[in-house]
Design a protein around this motif. Structure first.
Motif: not given
Ligand SMILES: N[C@@H](CCC(=O)N[C@@H](CS)C(=O)NCC(=O)O)C(=O)O
Length: 207
Positions: A62-79
């Motif tokens: 789960s948290m690997e995925i959350v970190g992946y989404l942050e890196a993969r979609f930099p234009g989206t609201p940050p986490l």
């Protein structure tokens, strides 16, 4: 194209679901039966959910995925906080939550899964006291803050699906792990901020 493999009522899937919704990422969901992980194993080589597939790339944990989404979609609201020091604090909290906070409920689940008569109930009570005691820390973290680290972040996403059982649960939930989270996390009159945070978090959108 993002696809999320999930099971119903999963704490770890809810983490990813909160992250995807916060980032406004369109996602296809595939719900698999709790007892049959054949498709998950075929896809990811392991049997736990969540599993995210991003245009053929498979990501687990789960948290690997959350970190992946942050890196993969930099234009989206940050986490994660932008500031490196605050970002490190966020990562330290998540690591503590996964490695330290989670141990008492996990150990208790193993103990309570033994046949009656073989369970060490003194150990169960000791683990329960640890879980209850952590509620005071979360209460203190929320002093003067709406979210655990100030701004809404991956720290809230990591903790909420587990802490919410203190006040929010489904009457038909059959899982022992969730019953443990419910039975050993009883917020009292000394946890008003924690109770408000759970309600605030529960209003957030999910994918
Ligand atoms: N470290 C993993 C844990 C995943 C996990 O334990 N998922 C649960 C659902 S919440 C599961 O698939 N359990 C099935 C099993 O233990 O057989 C993560 O954070 O995603």
């Amino acid at each position: 194209m993002l696809t999320l493999y999930r099971v119903k009522l999963s704490t770890n899937v809810e983490r990813v679901s909160l992250a995807l919704a916060h980032k406004g990422l369109k996602t296809e969901s595939i719900t698999v039966p709790y007892e049959d992980r054949t498709d998950i194993v075929k896809l990811s080589g392991q049997d736990l959910v969540p599993v995210l597939v991003d245009d053929g790339k498979v990501v687990t944990d789960s948290m690997e995925i959350v970190g992946y989404l942050e890196a993969r979609f930099p234009g989206t609201p940050p986490l994660y906080p932008k500031d490196p020091a605050r970002r490190a604090e966020c990562l330290v909290f998540i690591e503590w939550f996964n490695r330290v906070w989670k141990r008492p409920p996990n150990d208790m689940e193993s103990e309570l899964s033994k046949p009656e008569g073989q369970r060490d109930m003194r150990r169960v009570e000791r683990l329960g006291r640890a879980m209850q005691g952590y509620l005071d820390w979360f209460e203190q973290m929320l002093s003067g803050r709406e979210y655990l680290l100030g701004e809404f972040s991956a720290a809230d996403i990591a903790a909420f699906p587990f802490l919410k059982y203190a006040t929010v649960h489904d009457a038909d939930d059959p899982y022992l792990f969730h019953k443990i989270l419910r039975d050993y996390q009883k917020p009292g009159t000394t946890h008003p901020r924690l109770v408000s945070w759970i309600a605030r978090m529960d209003k957030r959108p999910r994918a």
